[in-house]
Design a protein around this motif. Sequence first.
Motif, PDB file in Angstrom:
ATOM      1  N   THR A  68       2.107  -5.887   5.793  1.00 46.40           N
ATOM      2  CA  THR A  68       2.104  -6.460   4.502  1.00 46.40           C
ATOM      3  C   THR A  68       3.222  -5.587   3.793  1.00 46.40           C
ATOM      4  O   THR A  68       3.444  -4.353   3.838  1.00 46.40           O
ATOM      5  N   GLN A  69       4.180  -6.132   3.080  1.00 39.72           N
ATOM      6  CA  GLN A  69       5.222  -5.469   2.524  1.00 39.72           C
ATOM      7  C   GLN A  69       4.827  -4.876   1.096  1.00 39.72           C
ATOM      8  O   GLN A  69       4.343  -5.489   0.396  1.00 39.72           O
ATOM      9  N   VAL A  70       5.484  -3.622   0.994  1.00 41.63           N
ATOM     10  CA  VAL A  70       4.897  -2.876  -0.314  1.00 41.63           C
ATOM     11  C   VAL A  70       6.687  -2.633  -0.688  1.00 41.63           C
ATOM     12  O   VAL A  70       7.233  -1.904   0.170  1.00 41.63           O
ATOM     13  N   THR A  71       6.795  -2.921  -1.905  1.00 42.51           N
ATOM     14  CA  THR A  71       8.176  -2.690  -2.573  1.00 42.51           C
ATOM     15  C   THR A  71       7.806  -2.021  -3.802  1.00 42.51           C
ATOM     16  O   THR A  71       7.288  -2.679  -4.773  1.00 42.51           O
ATOM     17  N   VAL A  72       8.354  -0.646  -4.018  1.00 41.21           N
ATOM     18  CA  VAL A  72       8.285  -0.294  -5.364  1.00 41.21           C
ATOM     19  C   VAL A  72       9.668   0.056  -5.775  1.00 41.21           C
ATOM     20  O   VAL A  72      10.592   0.733  -5.318  1.00 41.21           O
ATOM     21  N   SER A  73       9.585  -0.410  -7.099  1.00 44.89           N
ATOM     22  CA  SER A  73      11.059  -0.602  -7.842  1.00 44.89           C
ATOM     23  C   SER A  73      11.130   0.714  -8.698  1.00 44.89           C
ATOM     24  O   SER A  73      10.152   1.290  -9.315  1.00 44.89           O
ATOM     25  N   SER A 109      -3.601  -7.271   3.725  1.00 44.33           N
ATOM     26  CA  SER A 109      -3.266  -7.943   2.568  1.00 44.33           C
ATOM     27  C   SER A 109      -3.248  -6.835   1.399  1.00 44.33           C
ATOM     28  O   SER A 109      -3.456  -5.633   1.710  1.00 44.33           O
ATOM     29  N   GLY A 110      -2.453  -7.050   0.228  1.00 42.40           N
ATOM     30  CA  GLY A 110      -2.879  -6.421  -0.852  1.00 42.40           C
ATOM     31  C   GLY A 110      -1.411  -5.923  -1.020  1.00 42.40           C
ATOM     32  O   GLY A 110      -1.098  -5.180  -2.085  1.00 42.40           O
ATOM     33  N   GLY A 111      -0.187  -6.191  -0.227  1.00 40.82           N
ATOM     34  CA  GLY A 111       0.993  -5.730  -0.681  1.00 40.82           C
ATOM     35  C   GLY A 111       1.777  -6.555  -1.793  1.00 40.82           C
ATOM     36  O   GLY A 111       1.023  -7.426  -2.194  1.00 40.82           O
ATOM     37  N   GLY A 112       2.783  -5.930  -2.261  1.00 46.97           N
ATOM     38  CA  GLY A 112       3.622  -6.583  -3.380  1.00 46.97           C
ATOM     39  C   GLY A 112       4.590  -5.657  -4.027  1.00 46.97           C
ATOM     40  O   GLY A 112       4.780  -4.741  -3.406  1.00 46.97           O
TER      41      GLY A 112
END
Length: 123
Positions: free
Chosen positions: A117-122, A7-10
């Motif tokens: 868990t998905q991590v996306t960095v813009s 958990s904790g991705g975003g």
Amino acid sequence: QVQLVESGGGLVQAGGSLRLSCAASGRTFSFYYMGWFRQAPGKEREFVAGITWSGGATYSTDSVKGRFTISRDNAKNTLYLQMNSLKPEDTAVYYCAVKSGGASYYLNEYTYWGQGTQVTVSS
């Protein structure tokens, strides 16, 4: 048998931080070596960081050294990955995994895996 739930991705802007958690249940958590891996679209899954059962030794890939910190709390059966100074190239699905024995960055040596868990960095 060990069950792992990340958990904790975003979604976060470049330069930001996230803290991933991996909750373990089932067999005794504290005797396993644990690792974080990630898989970006179109790429192979790669080792990110690992930690011994005692937490006394950690390992990380060069691309995250100085930015990511792996830790574990055996009393809570939880593995963590603190990610700071995130970059767009850190975008990936992050997985936790466990193995018996010593340190390794070979994913095929890990026995149990979480769902990611998905991590996306813009940028």
